[in-house]
Design a protein around this motif. Sequence first.
Motif, PDB file in Angstrom:
ATOM      1  N   GLU A   1       0.736  -1.336  -0.066  1.00 30.13           N
ATOM      2  CA  GLU A   1      -0.004  -0.029  -0.045  1.00 30.13           C
ATOM      3  C   GLU A   1       0.863   1.241  -0.026  1.00 30.13           C
ATOM      4  O   GLU A   1       1.889   1.279   0.928  1.00 30.13           O
ATOM      5  N   PRO A   2       0.282   2.318  -0.653  1.00 33.75           N
ATOM      6  CA  PRO A   2       0.967   3.815  -0.484  1.00 33.75           C
ATOM      7  C   PRO A   2       0.827   4.108   0.796  1.00 33.75           C
ATOM      8  O   PRO A   2      -0.054   3.796   1.281  1.00 33.75           O
ATOM      9  N   THR A   3       1.714   5.177   1.190  1.00 32.52           N
ATOM     10  CA  THR A   3       1.811   5.673   2.481  1.00 32.52           C
ATOM     11  C   THR A   3       1.137   7.176   2.694  1.00 32.52           C
ATOM     12  O   THR A   3       0.757   7.227   3.717  1.00 32.52           O
ATOM     13  N   GLY A   4       1.624   7.884   1.640  1.00 33.15           N
ATOM     14  CA  GLY A   4       1.286   9.294   1.943  1.00 33.15           C
ATOM     15  C   GLY A   4       2.518   9.973   2.934  1.00 33.15           C
ATOM     16  O   GLY A   4       1.838  10.916   3.358  1.00 33.15           O
ATOM     17  N   ASP A   5       3.313   9.121   3.270  1.00 35.09           N
ATOM     18  CA  ASP A   5       4.388   9.558   4.131  1.00 35.09           C
ATOM     19  C   ASP A   5       5.668  10.117   3.417  1.00 35.09           C
ATOM     20  O   ASP A   5       5.756   9.203   2.234  1.00 35.09           O
TER      21      ASP A   5
ATOM     22  N   SER B   1      10.321   7.786   6.107  1.00 36.64           N
ATOM     23  CA  SER B   1       9.464   7.899   7.412  1.00 36.64           C
ATOM     24  C   SER B   1       9.551   6.654   8.380  1.00 36.64           C
ATOM     25  O   SER B   1       9.635   5.627   7.668  1.00 36.64           O
ATOM     26  N   ILE B   2       9.683   6.598   9.562  1.00 36.75           N
ATOM     27  CA  ILE B   2       9.648   5.390  10.410  1.00 36.75           C
ATOM     28  C   ILE B   2       8.488   5.129  11.157  1.00 36.75           C
ATOM     29  O   ILE B   2       7.982   4.316  11.832  1.00 36.75           O
ATOM     30  N   ALA B   3       7.572   6.317  11.356  1.00 39.99           N
ATOM     31  CA  ALA B   3       6.379   6.327  12.345  1.00 39.99           C
ATOM     32  C   ALA B   3       5.337   5.321  11.941  1.00 39.99           C
ATOM     33  O   ALA B   3       5.083   4.648  12.815  1.00 39.99           O
ATOM     34  N   LYS B   4       5.320   5.047  10.891  1.00 37.13           N
ATOM     35  CA  LYS B   4       4.321   3.931  10.493  1.00 37.13           C
ATOM     36  C   LYS B   4       4.695   2.469  10.689  1.00 37.13           C
ATOM     37  O   LYS B   4       3.889   1.519  10.831  1.00 37.13           O
TER      38      LYS B   4
ATOM     39  N   LEU C   1       5.154  -0.432   4.528  1.00 34.35           N
ATOM     40  CA  LEU C   1       4.088  -0.501   3.746  1.00 34.35           C
ATOM     41  C   LEU C   1       4.139  -0.715   2.451  1.00 34.35           C
ATOM     42  O   LEU C   1       3.210  -1.458   1.595  1.00 34.35           O
TER      43      LEU C   1
ATOM     44  N   ASP D   1       6.134  10.678  -1.849  1.00 39.48           N
ATOM     45  CA  ASP D   1       4.408  11.248  -1.541  1.00 39.48           C
ATOM     46  C   ASP D   1       4.032  12.166  -2.671  1.00 39.48           C
ATOM     47  O   ASP D   1       3.261  13.122  -2.143  1.00 39.48           O
ATOM     48  N   ALA D   2       4.702  12.104  -3.831  1.00 38.91           N
ATOM     49  CA  ALA D   2       3.962  12.855  -4.941  1.00 38.91           C
ATOM     50  C   ALA D   2       3.265  11.929  -6.218  1.00 38.91           C
ATOM     51  O   ALA D   2       3.115  12.225  -7.170  1.00 38.91           O
ATOM     52  N   SER D   3       3.458  10.575  -5.616  1.00 36.32           N
ATOM     53  CA  SER D   3       2.883   9.728  -6.407  1.00 36.32           C
ATOM     54  C   SER D   3       1.402   9.727  -6.914  1.00 36.32           C
ATOM     55  O   SER D   3       1.258   9.865  -8.324  1.00 36.32           O
ATOM     56  N   GLY D   4       0.339  10.347  -6.260  1.00 35.51           N
ATOM     57  CA  GLY D   4      -0.625  10.783  -6.668  1.00 35.51           C
ATOM     58  C   GLY D   4      -0.773  11.513  -7.678  1.00 35.51           C
ATOM     59  O   GLY D   4      -1.446  11.543  -8.713  1.00 35.51           O
TER      60      GLY D   4
END
Lengths: 310, 310, 310, 310
Positions: free
Chosen positions: C92-96, C100-103, C113, C247-250
């Motif tokens: 899944e894509p993350t939007g982060d 990033s380590i938080a997820k 992810l 996080d510019a994939s969309g």
Amino acid sequence: MNKKVTEQQLQEWIEHVKPFTRLGKVPDYIPALAKQDPEHIAVSVFHLDGECVRAGYVDHLFTLQSISKVIALALALMDQGEDYVFSKVGMEPTGDPFHSIAKLETSNPSKPLNPMINAGALAVTNMIEGESPTDKVGKLLSFVHELAGDNTIGIDTEVASSEFETAHLNRALCYYMKQNGIIEGSVEELLDVYTKQCSIAVNIQQLARIGAVFANEGRDLQSGRQIIPKHLARICKTFMVTCGMYDASGSFAIRVGIPAKSGVSGAIMGCVKDVGGIAVVGPSLDEKGNSVVGMQLLEMLSSRLELSIF
Amino acid sequence: MNKKVTEQQLQEWIEHVKPFTRLGKVPDYIPALAKQDPEHIAVSVFHLDGECVRAGYVDHLFTLQSISKVIALALALMDQGEDYVFSKVGMEPTGDPFHSIAKLETSNPSKPLNPMINAGALAVTNMIEGESPTDKVGKLLSFVHELAGDNTIGIDTEVASSEFETAHLNRALCYYMKQNGIIEGSVEELLDVYTKQCSIAVNIQQLARIGAVFANEGRDLQSGRQIIPKHLARICKTFMVTCGMYDASGSFAIRVGIPAKSGVSGAIMGCVKDVGGIAVVGPSLDEKGNSVVGMQLLEMLSSRLELSIF
Amino acid sequence: MNKKVTEQQLQEWIEHVKPFTRLGKVPDYIPALAKQDPEHIAVSVFHLDGECVRAGYVDHLFTLQSISKVIALALALMDQGEDYVFSKVGMEPTGDPFHSIAKLETSNPSKPLNPMINAGALAVTNMIEGESPTDKVGKLLSFVHELAGDNTIGIDTEVASSEFETAHLNRALCYYMKQNGIIEGSVEELLDVYTKQCSIAVNIQQLARIGAVFANEGRDLQSGRQIIPKHLARICKTFMVTCGMYDASGSFAIRVGIPAKSGVSGAIMGCVKDVGGIAVVGPSLDEKGNSVVGMQLLEMLSSRLELSIF
Amino acid sequence: MNKKVTEQQLQEWIEHVKPFTRLGKVPDYIPALAKQDPEHIAVSVFHLDGECVRAGYVDHLFTLQSISKVIALALALMDQGEDYVFSKVGMEPTGDPFHSIAKLETSNPSKPLNPMINAGALAVTNMIEGESPTDKVGKLLSFVHELAGDNTIGIDTEVASSEFETAHLNRALCYYMKQNGIIEGSVEELLDVYTKQCSIAVNIQQLARIGAVFANEGRDLQSGRQIIPKHLARICKTFMVTCGMYDASGSFAIRVGIPAKSGVSGAIMGCVKDVGGIAVVGPSLDEKGNSVVGMQLLEMLSSRLELSIF
């Protein structure tokens, strides 16, 4: 050590901190608060023996704002008991800003981490018993009258209306909690009670006297009557230490070290065992939402009178 | 009130809480800790007058684990000064588990929220001065000797090795902080010092005496010499209240109300102004990482002797 | 429609976008990358029929950086099979942000992810089989040789060393995943392989040819041999669409609409079914880490040749 | 390849997947949806030449739910233009559940990451122009009539009421966005429009025909009239790929690879360039909120007819 100050000392300290008001700013997101004068500074110490020393704009009225969270908590604990209250609201500090919603989503089970952040305070106010919002506000106001020993205290309805209309973040918190069974009933009615509770208007001496009741382990200063049971007053003071100054509570505990609760009106109420209640007000806020000069005055008081509990 | 207990009382309370060990469990993620006996319970009160009351497995040695965070903090504050220490580590409680890394990413500026979570403790240990890891460990150990008044205290090297090898979360925290300039130098050397610091082995009386020095505002109990400057001892005690019991610090403050620090060995060190130091140990931990019976024993002590600072 | 461009067109487009390099900046956190010239722009389209059109700094070498994540993923899928790979890394894509380590902390179960963020890419490289880091790097390099049809491609060891030394965030990700059983073995060895994989140096034509193999459903352009099984090539292209541009994939999918993967060297590799591979490079990056002019060139190409898959 | 299926094939596939309904469950948080029969499965392919193949409960009506997000997005893009729409709503997938609020707090600037999560969809519906909620609902319904080529389509008012009353999470999202200037006007009116939009009731053939218009680049199947401008239809399809299946969009893209949007009624609408629209329904949902058998039917269709865009 003599833990008393004179009016002259308080006056000098106000002069000393006044220039620092420009390090903060009067909050502009609540129209009715935005017009406060940052130099309307006042300070008061209400001793357990009944003596009250005060200086600055002592007759000026300001609203309780988040300071009311402690009062509503005391009332809810008395009405509903510890077990019920803490089944809906946690006991832990958060490290997040007071209006944060993210932890409601990530905590499991979903409940506000403590009663001093907005989510927790809304859940607490939701527990105040009453037939109607008017009833509940009346109950809160009577309790404030009892604590302050003054039946003249009322609500600043202009501030209350202004806050009610702009309380969208609080609405978001309420609906989120309603979804998760933390709060019940009408959100608009709850916000009506909550914004009025926040808009209770006091002067500096009245606020210091409320603090003194907590300092006095819940007993009335004159009659000695137990207004708040001792163990519940203690719970309130504990939250003031761990979460009373928003996400600056930790540094405040280190720098000042007394149970205290601040509000975005620039007021702070403190309470010191065996000494009394302390109130300060100064509308210019730092980025965490605490009064810039209020913090400084409390630091000076704590340092000079050795008030830290640590 | 007489704030003293007898050995017999302590013994009775141990018997009373013993059945509750089964509500928690001995942690299994550190092999050397996993083999502890959950019934190896001990408790001790070290009074400021030098009297020490104790009961249970009083000769049993256990490791300091996170309790060492308070000791390293005191040393770093003495070595580097408040300003430097708090430029790298914050003062706020987090509401997150002690090993959490997420807030390092979301906080701005990126620094650990306080010195009691692992990230903050690692940053603090990184500030201990010394030519080599051996030097730094020696310095920490000497400081413990001074606090406990006992030069025989050493390191449980089996526990240290076991923790060093499995310290991957701590490595992750270190490298994250290294990236952000919070820590400097070799991560492996830092973890060497840190795991040895956590593996300092004491008995219940030694731990109570360390607590007593904090209770005594940093002064040695016998000589009265100021081992830790008073204002730094106070800072340490403040952190014990706001963040000392992991993400159960808030509820512990309400239920017990004394400055205390726990470790995953099942030990808890408390300190009470004008009374002394308290130590409890019981290896069975609750889901937050605190000793189940340790919490209960401290709650009983606080309630019977009225020790709460609130 | 004729989906071909001429060298002259590419040259004109480069001139057109060149002024926009100043909207971004060459990354400075990897010393060896910091010295790239932002005007070293090149573009190439490698058609399935073998024709290659190119313009700009066509002989200039640059490193693959994150583009290598797609190549390593293809290899890991071939080595270990889909089931194993996706037991360790999500889809899944993350939007982060990519680092990033938080997820990793908040996801349950804890796994990266997707294979295009750094955590996931490190887990994928950890799956490459080999006796030693040298073996694994050799394997990756041979695979690149095969895809590019060029055995001369090597590693920029200066970039590799520079990245290895500053890879503290990646170390943090690795140790976090090691703790959770997502990766195994030596973290330093893994980072050795990973930074070398990222430092494979190609020119614009070589990169376009690699893209062409993905466009050709995994088959070699000349021999028609299936280098990557068709369904695995498809999986790789899917990740390029959903997560290929950080996080510019969309927004890239909307503006350009072709499977593509970018790297912090300023390169982007795209692949278009029935057309071929596209490569662009321009070292000036936007705040998400994508080449400013690379994005613009791809948008122009997609728009003129109607390449969007949507 | 002949990208057509027969009614018999569809019927066989329904029999094949029917046993898997028990791997999911009918959602119980919306009372009016909770009573759906998990075996009410239907599937339909509406070809661009006008031929429609279908099987299962073909006359059964179900509500669009989140599928309506794509339709409202198309309308808002047509009404307000891309620039305005994307000034309020982002373009990136999130990796979070569809009802998540946390990223609204942590994103900077605060806006929903995409129009397929609830927050983004509410912001989009807020952009639909109209004098009143009735006007706006009328506009949405007319648009659906146009897309489906069927003026008889209406709203399931029982479902709409049921959702309106239990929409507390959506209220929370709205008020949070109102605070941040993402949405304007009355939240209750917006939720009235939104829940009615979600409650538009269609049969399987009508839904497939709507999908076919998107597949046909926005043109009416019969008249060839451009109902949705081509580039806006493409934007909608791009979001279906990157965010159409909640936080299972990534794995769906790999397993199925067609633009598709699901709803909690168990329906999924897909669209395939040069082929047509596909609709499936099966009320039993997996834990991400997607129809269990719907996903399986689409995977079978995509695999047999080679529909993947990758």
